[in-house]
Design an enzyme around this catalytic site. Structure first.
Site, PDB file in Angstrom:
ATOM      1  N   HIS A   1       0.833  -1.205   0.000  1.00 14.94           N
ATOM      2  CA  HIS A   1       0.000   0.000   0.000  1.00 14.94           C
ATOM      3  C   HIS A   1       0.864   1.251   0.000  1.00 14.94           C
ATOM      4  O   HIS A   1       0.608   2.204  -0.749  1.00 14.94           O
ATOM      5  CB  HIS A   1      -0.925   0.006   1.222  1.00 14.94           C
ATOM      6  CG  HIS A   1      -2.177  -0.787   1.015  1.00 14.94           C
ATOM      7  ND1 HIS A   1      -2.218  -1.914   0.251  1.00 14.94           N
ATOM      8  CD2 HIS A   1      -3.447  -0.597   1.489  1.00 14.94           C
ATOM      9  CE1 HIS A   1      -3.457  -2.407   0.251  1.00 14.94           C
ATOM     10  NE2 HIS A   1      -4.220  -1.620   0.986  1.00 14.94           N
TER      11      HIS A   1
ATOM     12  N   HIS B   1       0.684  -2.053   9.135  1.00 16.68           N
ATOM     13  CA  HIS B   1       2.095  -2.372   8.949  1.00 16.68           C
ATOM     14  C   HIS B   1       2.981  -1.819  10.079  1.00 16.68           C
ATOM     15  O   HIS B   1       2.595  -0.945  10.849  1.00 16.68           O
ATOM     16  CB  HIS B   1       2.602  -1.866   7.594  1.00 16.68           C
ATOM     17  CG  HIS B   1       2.088  -2.670   6.441  1.00 16.68           C
ATOM     18  ND1 HIS B   1       2.642  -3.878   6.078  1.00 16.68           N
ATOM     19  CD2 HIS B   1       1.070  -2.437   5.568  1.00 16.68           C
ATOM     20  CE1 HIS B   1       1.984  -4.356   5.030  1.00 16.68           C
ATOM     21  NE2 HIS B   1       1.026  -3.507   4.700  1.00 16.68           N
TER      22      HIS B   1
END
Length: 326
Positions: free
Chosen positions: A207, A288
């Site tokens: 992403h 993340h």
């Protein structure tokens, strides 16, 4: 209307070659950057937004009581849906599903809108438009290599497996009990397709990579259109075919199409880039680890440097890819 080439008398002695970009060519000033491979001051400020955004999002996730109290899954790199501290912390939020997941489609659409309608590219199949398409193709190739395919698994999955990652089948209890060893699959997509979990290695944030790569492509392409606004013009240092350096700048251009010519083709691309920045901030805040986000940033910057900064110091490459705005 194409940008007209204007030469300063001070440029005497600098050879004019067919491969030189158009625009204002002049010798580098004493304060000029020493390397053509480095961004201009304005470009550096723009690119600095990305690490600053990742840092801001990470700080927010650390200090926010809601984020700190919500459990976090290192396997899915996110908060479980039932404990998500925000709507944007859910993987199934509408912006993630219909925008980020298909982010390169939106990047392509915004880029196509820009090069089609902005008058700075001239009419029809102009050299400037062809070179912009070649730059887009080069960036897209890097996106494919990193996220889709690289003579086999994409680089993200290759790195994951290289650092010890593998696929574990978790959905079927009977299958799990019957396995003597962990089942492995080549890519994360095939692992998830059979009900497994991709875990154990370093997962470069796809992403972060996509959002930075897509929005930077748009910014670096339409930045010259914005720098025609007084006070924003910024010269770029290039290497000429004889090894000398010179500064090339985008000239302020008067379009016959009207005062809104600069905005044509830019507004939609600017909106897409702005939404990508917002989703990058949300990714930094809720998804993340620090290192996964950093490697996503680094891999994106490698591709951007090769397409937008390397050609400034390599005339042969610049002859093919050109430079935005010239």
């Amino acid at each position: 209307m194409a940008t007209r080439r204007r030469y300063d008398p001070d440029t005497e002695g600098i050879p004019i070659t067919a491969g030189m970009p158009s625009g204002t060519i002049r010798p580098p000033t004493s304060s000029a950057r020493r390397s053509p491979f480095l961004p201009t001051r304005l470009e550096a400020q723009l690119l600095a937004i990305y690490p600053a955004t990742l840092l801001l999002g990470s700080i927010f996730s650390t200090l926010s009581p809601a984020s700190r109290s919500a459990p976090y899954s290192s396997v899915s790199q996110s908060h479980p849906p039932e404990f998500a501290p925000s709507y944007f912390a859910q993987k199934k939020n509408v912006f993630n599903v219909y925008f980020v997941k298909v982010g390169w489609f939106w990047t392509t659409l915004a880029f196509a809108f820009f090069i089609t309608f902005h008058p700075g590219f001239g009419q029809g199949v102009s050299t400037r438009r062809v070179r912009a398409l070649l730059r887009y193709a080069a960036v897209t190739t890097w996106w494919v290599f990193v996220t889709q395919w690289f003579f086999g698994p994409p680089l993200i999955d290759t790195m994951f497996r290289f650092t010890g990652g593998q696929c574990e089948l978790l959905r079927d209890p009977e299958a799990r009990e019957g396995m003597s060893e962990t089942r492995e699959f080549i890519t994360g997509a095939t692992c998830k397709a059979v009900g497994g979990t991709w875990k154990g290695g370093h997962d470069i944030s796809g992403h972060v990579f996509l959002l930075i790569m897509g929005s930077s492509l748009l910014w670096l392409e339409f930045l010259p259109a914005l720098t025609r606004v007084e006070g924003l013009r910024d010269g770029r240092l290039i290497t000429l075919s004889d090894g000398k350096t010179a500064t090339v700048a985008v000239e302020k251009e008067a379009h016959k199409e009207g005062a809104d010519a600069t905005a044509r083709g830019v507004k939609f691309a600017l909106s897409v880039a702005a939404l990508m920045w917002w989703m990058l901030l949300m990714t930094a805040a809720y998804f993340h680890t620090w290192f996964e986000k950093f490697t996503g940033l680094a891999v994106a910057f490698v591709g951007l440097w090769c397409v937008y900064f390397l050609p400034r110091g390599v005339p042969q490459l610049r002859a093919w890819l050109g430079m935005p705005g010239v």
